[in-house]
Design a protein around this motif. Structure first.
Motif, short mmCIF file in Angstrom:
data_model
loop_
_atom_site.label_atom_id
_atom_site.label_comp_id
_atom_site.label_asym_id
_atom_site.label_seq_id
_atom_site.Cartn_x
_atom_site.Cartn_y
_atom_site.Cartn_z
N GLU A 148 12.79 -5.64 -1.58
CA GLU A 148 12.17 -6.96 -1.73
C GLU A 148 12.19 -7.74 -0.43
O GLU A 148 11.27 -8.50 -0.15
N SER A 149 13.21 -7.56 0.36
CA SER A 149 13.35 -8.33 1.60
C SER A 149 12.32 -7.93 2.66
O SER A 149 12.14 -8.65 3.64
N GLN A 150 11.62 -6.82 2.47
CA GLN A 150 10.64 -6.36 3.45
C GLN A 150 9.21 -6.73 3.11
O GLN A 150 8.29 -6.41 3.85
N HIS A 151 9.01 -7.40 1.98
CA HIS A 151 7.66 -7.74 1.53
C HIS A 151 7.63 -9.16 0.98
O HIS A 151 8.61 -9.63 0.40
N GLU A 152 6.49 -9.81 1.13
CA GLU A 152 6.27 -11.09 0.46
C GLU A 152 6.15 -10.82 -1.04
O GLU A 152 5.71 -9.74 -1.45
N GLN A 153 6.52 -11.79 -1.86
CA GLN A 153 6.47 -11.61 -3.31
C GLN A 153 5.10 -11.16 -3.80
O GLN A 153 5.00 -10.27 -4.65
N ASP A 154 4.04 -11.73 -3.24
CA ASP A 154 2.70 -11.38 -3.71
C ASP A 154 2.24 -10.00 -3.22
O ASP A 154 1.20 -9.51 -3.66
N ALA A 155 3.00 -9.38 -2.33
CA ALA A 155 2.63 -8.06 -1.83
C ALA A 155 3.48 -6.94 -2.44
O ALA A 155 3.22 -5.76 -2.19
N LEU A 156 4.47 -7.29 -3.24
CA LEU A 156 5.39 -6.29 -3.78
C LEU A 156 4.70 -5.28 -4.69
O LEU A 156 4.95 -4.08 -4.59
N PHE A 157 3.85 -5.75 -5.59
CA PHE A 157 3.20 -4.83 -6.53
C PHE A 157 2.34 -3.82 -5.78
O PHE A 157 2.41 -2.62 -6.04
N GLU A 158 1.55 -4.30 -4.84
CA GLU A 158 0.67 -3.41 -4.07
C GLU A 158 1.49 -2.39 -3.26
O GLU A 158 1.17 -1.20 -3.24
N ALA A 159 2.56 -2.86 -2.63
CA ALA A 159 3.40 -1.95 -1.85
C ALA A 159 4.03 -0.89 -2.75
O ALA A 159 4.05 0.30 -2.40
N ALA A 160 4.53 -1.31 -3.89
CA ALA A 160 5.18 -0.37 -4.81
C ALA A 160 4.20 0.67 -5.34
O ALA A 160 4.50 1.87 -5.36
N SER A 161 3.03 0.22 -5.77
CA SER A 161 2.06 1.17 -6.34
C SER A 161 1.54 2.13 -5.27
O SER A 161 1.41 3.34 -5.53
N GLN A 162 1.27 1.63 -4.07
CA GLN A 162 0.78 2.50 -2.99
C GLN A 162 1.83 3.53 -2.58
O GLN A 162 1.51 4.70 -2.37
N ARG A 163 3.07 3.09 -2.45
CA ARG A 163 4.13 4.03 -2.05
C ARG A 163 4.38 5.07 -3.13
O ARG A 163 4.65 6.23 -2.83
N ALA A 164 4.27 4.68 -4.40
CA ALA A 164 4.47 5.64 -5.50
C ALA A 164 3.41 6.73 -5.44
O ALA A 164 3.72 7.92 -5.56
N VAL A 165 2.16 6.34 -5.25
CA VAL A 165 1.07 7.32 -5.16
C VAL A 165 1.26 8.21 -3.94
O VAL A 165 1.12 9.44 -4.03
N ALA A 166 1.61 7.63 -2.81
CA ALA A 166 1.81 8.41 -1.58
C ALA A 166 2.95 9.42 -1.74
O ALA A 166 2.83 10.57 -1.32
N HIS A 167 4.03 9.01 -2.36
CA HIS A 167 5.16 9.93 -2.57
C HIS A 167 4.77 11.04 -3.55
O HIS A 167 5.18 12.19 -3.38
N ALA A 168 4.00 10.71 -4.58
CA ALA A 168 3.55 11.74 -5.52
C ALA A 168 2.66 12.76 -4.80
O ALA A 168 2.80 13.97 -5.01
#
Length: 161
Positions: free
Chosen positions: A106-126
């Motif tokens: 959480e400390s590396q992202h703005e609150q409004d960017a957390l969902f996008e970061a999480a979903s993108q990283r999940a897809v990339a890791h998959a």
């Protein structure tokens, strides 16, 4: 031969990252006609992810595991994530299989960017997990290009002549 991807997530996560990984795996199965399957387990928090990943790799015969974690902004959260990362490294070595760690801080992202970061990283890791266990030649193409999972890529360094 059927390949199995283990997925571990935590109840503490604020975004269901596993859902995005599962969608990517299901899409890959259809596009590539791959023999892929997945097995998901949810644990309460960071301290349990390594044991669960190891269980999926050893007892459930998963070929690779993706661990999704959510790290809060407090110093204690960062310490817990660090301890989890050390335990995951031990699990990898013990199982002699890959465990891809996908933690959102959480400390590396703005609150409004957390969902996008999480979903993108999940897809990339998959995508990475699929490539690693299916011997996809595209994996070699991605070597040494500064590619980052779910974030802006780093620039490639060239020799100065």
């Amino acid at each position: 031969m059927m390949k199995k991807i283990g997925i571990v997530d935590t109840a503490f996560s604020r975004v269901d990252m596993a859902k995005f990984a599962i969608q990517q795996i299901e899409q890959a199965k259809q596009i590539c006609n791959s023999e892929l399957t997945w097995l998901k387990a949810t644990v309460p928090g960071h301290k349990e992810v390594a044991v669960e990943a190891l269980r999926l790799l050893e007892q459930e015969q998963c070929d690779i595991c993706i661990v999704f974690g959510w790290v809060g902004p407090k110093a204690l959260d960062l310490t817990s994530a660090h301890e989890a990362a050390i335990a995951l490294a031990m699990a990898k070595v013990q199982a002699r299989k890959h465990v891809l760690e996908c933690f959102i801080f959480e400390s590396q992202h703005e609150q409004d960017a957390l969902f996008e970061a999480a979903s993108q990283r999940a897809v990339a890791h998959a995508k990475s997990a699929i490539s690693m266990i299916t011997d996809d030649p595209a994996w070699v193409v991605h070597s040494s290009i500064g590619d980052r999972e779910g974030e802006a890529n780093a620039s490639v360094l060239e020799a100065i002549s």
